[in-house]
Scaffold this active site. Structure first.
Site, mmCIF file in Angstrom:
data_model
loop_
_atom_site.group_PDB
_atom_site.id
_atom_site.type_symbol
_atom_site.label_atom_id
_atom_site.label_comp_id
_atom_site.label_asym_id
_atom_site.label_seq_id
_atom_site.Cartn_x
_atom_site.Cartn_y
_atom_site.Cartn_z
ATOM 1 N N SER A 34 0.804 -1.226 0.000
ATOM 2 C CA SER A 34 0.000 0.000 0.000
ATOM 3 C C SER A 34 0.833 1.271 0.000
ATOM 4 O O SER A 34 0.338 2.344 -0.343
ATOM 5 C CB SER A 34 -0.940 0.024 1.204
ATOM 6 O OG SER A 34 -0.209 -0.028 2.420
ATOM 7 N N ASP A 324 -3.929 8.202 7.512
ATOM 8 C CA ASP A 324 -4.807 7.322 8.294
ATOM 9 C C ASP A 324 -3.953 6.632 9.354
ATOM 10 O O ASP A 324 -2.837 7.069 9.631
ATOM 11 C CB ASP A 324 -5.572 6.340 7.387
ATOM 12 C CG ASP A 324 -4.674 5.376 6.612
ATOM 13 O OD1 ASP A 324 -3.489 5.232 6.994
ATOM 14 O OD2 ASP A 324 -5.150 4.760 5.641
ATOM 15 N N HIS A 327 -0.831 4.981 7.131
ATOM 16 C CA HIS A 327 -0.166 5.537 5.949
ATOM 17 C C HIS A 327 0.145 7.025 6.091
ATOM 18 O O HIS A 327 -0.655 7.781 6.627
ATOM 19 C CB HIS A 327 -1.052 5.322 4.716
ATOM 20 C CG HIS A 327 -1.403 3.901 4.481
ATOM 21 N ND1 HIS A 327 -2.603 3.347 4.898
ATOM 22 C CD2 HIS A 327 -0.698 2.889 3.904
ATOM 23 C CE1 HIS A 327 -2.623 2.055 4.572
ATOM 24 N NE2 HIS A 327 -1.482 1.752 3.974
#
Length: 349
Positions: A34, A324, A327
């Site tokens: 990610s 978040d 991240h």
């Protein structure tokens, strides 16, 4: 005298221009999780997605592309710094064609790891499947550009590889299987072995210029701090220490690969210390908050828990080190990218 020097100066300037043009990277090719996924999971049957608000609220056009960020991620910024496009598209996105992918393509999948067991956790694209997509891409590129030109692009492209954090946080420390098989030191070595196999696999397919990214200070991610109740939500130093040890082993692997594989040029991309500085002294870098993310309460939320209707989501993500609970924000990504461009990636510019 000046009359005689002029031709020499012109020759030197010409040689510099030629050298620079030869050093230029023709494409950015991305593997990983990610931290570098530009939206492949949107087109894969998994819940590990971010193609909805408030993700992408600061991306051009305010579009939620599947990047786990409020804006752009490091591969986008690196691509732009190399004089290529300002974004690197996801390979599985049907909106793009091989003509778009010729200068940059992303095979990364949020939630994946070097270990196949890691990708099983959220049912995401395993690393071996990313390699299969890469092989498919090679065939398309050769059909589009011709064998010779495609081979040059594939060998001179910069391969960004950012993966490993999920192997520890979503796999080893979450489920008992690997912990029953390995001590954490043995698991590090297991992952390093998989990393070596992966690099050798894409090397055999023609990749030559690579950047292997280390893991961040994992114990300081908002999610890990939120669950560290016994230590009043301080960074989990055990996880940080494991990250440091792993990064040291990854750096050793990079040196080994450069010694053993003819023509390869691998660099170790290390943003651990910079990110730790941003977390420990956020105000020095213009941030106001480093313990929680911008999205929701910022303690637990990511993916579908990062809800556009949450009254807690911050207005200005630039004030937050994290977007978040897992991240970095776009501003943090830019600082990390700038650091890498001045250090490990400088030779490719």
């Amino acid at each position: 005298m000046a009359k005689f020097l002029a031709p020499w100066l012109f020759l030197v300037q010409t040689l510099v221009v030629v050298a620079k043009s030869r050093a230029k990277v023709p494409a950015v090719i991305v593997f990983g999780d990610s931290s570098v996924d530009s939206g492949n999971n949107n087109f894969y049957p998994t819940i590990a997605r971010s193609n909805f608000a408030p993700y992408g609220k600061d991306f051009p056009g305010g579009q939620a592309t599947g990047r786990f960020c409020n804006g752009r991620i490091p591969p986008d910024m690196i691509s732009e710094a190399l004089g290529l496009k300002p974004t690197v598209p996801a390979y599985l996105d049907p909106m793009y064609k091989i003509s778009d992918f010729a200068v940059g393509v992303c095979f990364a999948s949020a939630g994946t790891g070097f270990d196949n067991a890691t990708s099983d956790v959220a049912g995401v694209i395993p690393l071996w499947k990313e390699v299969e997509y890469y092989k498919e891409y090679q065939k398309k590129l050769k059909a589009y550009l011709g064998e010779r030109k495609a081979k040059i692009i594939l060998s001179e492209a910069l391969y960004l590889i950012s993966i490993g954090t999920n192997d520890f946080l979503e796999n080893y420390y979450t489920f008992p299987t690997r912990r029953s098989q390995f001590t954490v030191e043995q698991f590090q070595d297991f992952i390093i072995g998989l990393a070596e196999n992966f690099v050798k696999t894409i090397y055999a397919l023609g990749a030559r210029r690579m950047s292997l990214t280390g893991v961040p200070p994992m114990g300081c991610l908002p999610l890990e701090r939120a669950t560290n109740i016994m230590e009043d939500h301080a960074c989990m130093e055990e996880y940080n220490n494991v990250g440091l040890e792993y990064n040291g082993k990854l750096k050793g692997l990079v040196a080994k690969l450069n010694r053993e594989l003819p023509g390869i040029d691998v660099v170790f991309a290390d943003a651990y210390n910079l990110l730790l500085q941003l977390i420990k002294k956020p105000s020095v870098y213009g941030f106001e908050e480093a313990q929680t993310g911008c999205c929701g309460t910022g303690r637990f939320e990511m993916s579908f828990l990062c809800d556009s209707h949450s009254p807690f989501t911050c207005q200005d993500a630039n004030k937050y080190v994290f977007w978040d609970a897992f991240h970095p924000s776009e501003k943090t990504n830019q600082l990390i990218t700038d650091h890498l461009l001045k250090t490990s990636l400088a030779k490719f510019i």
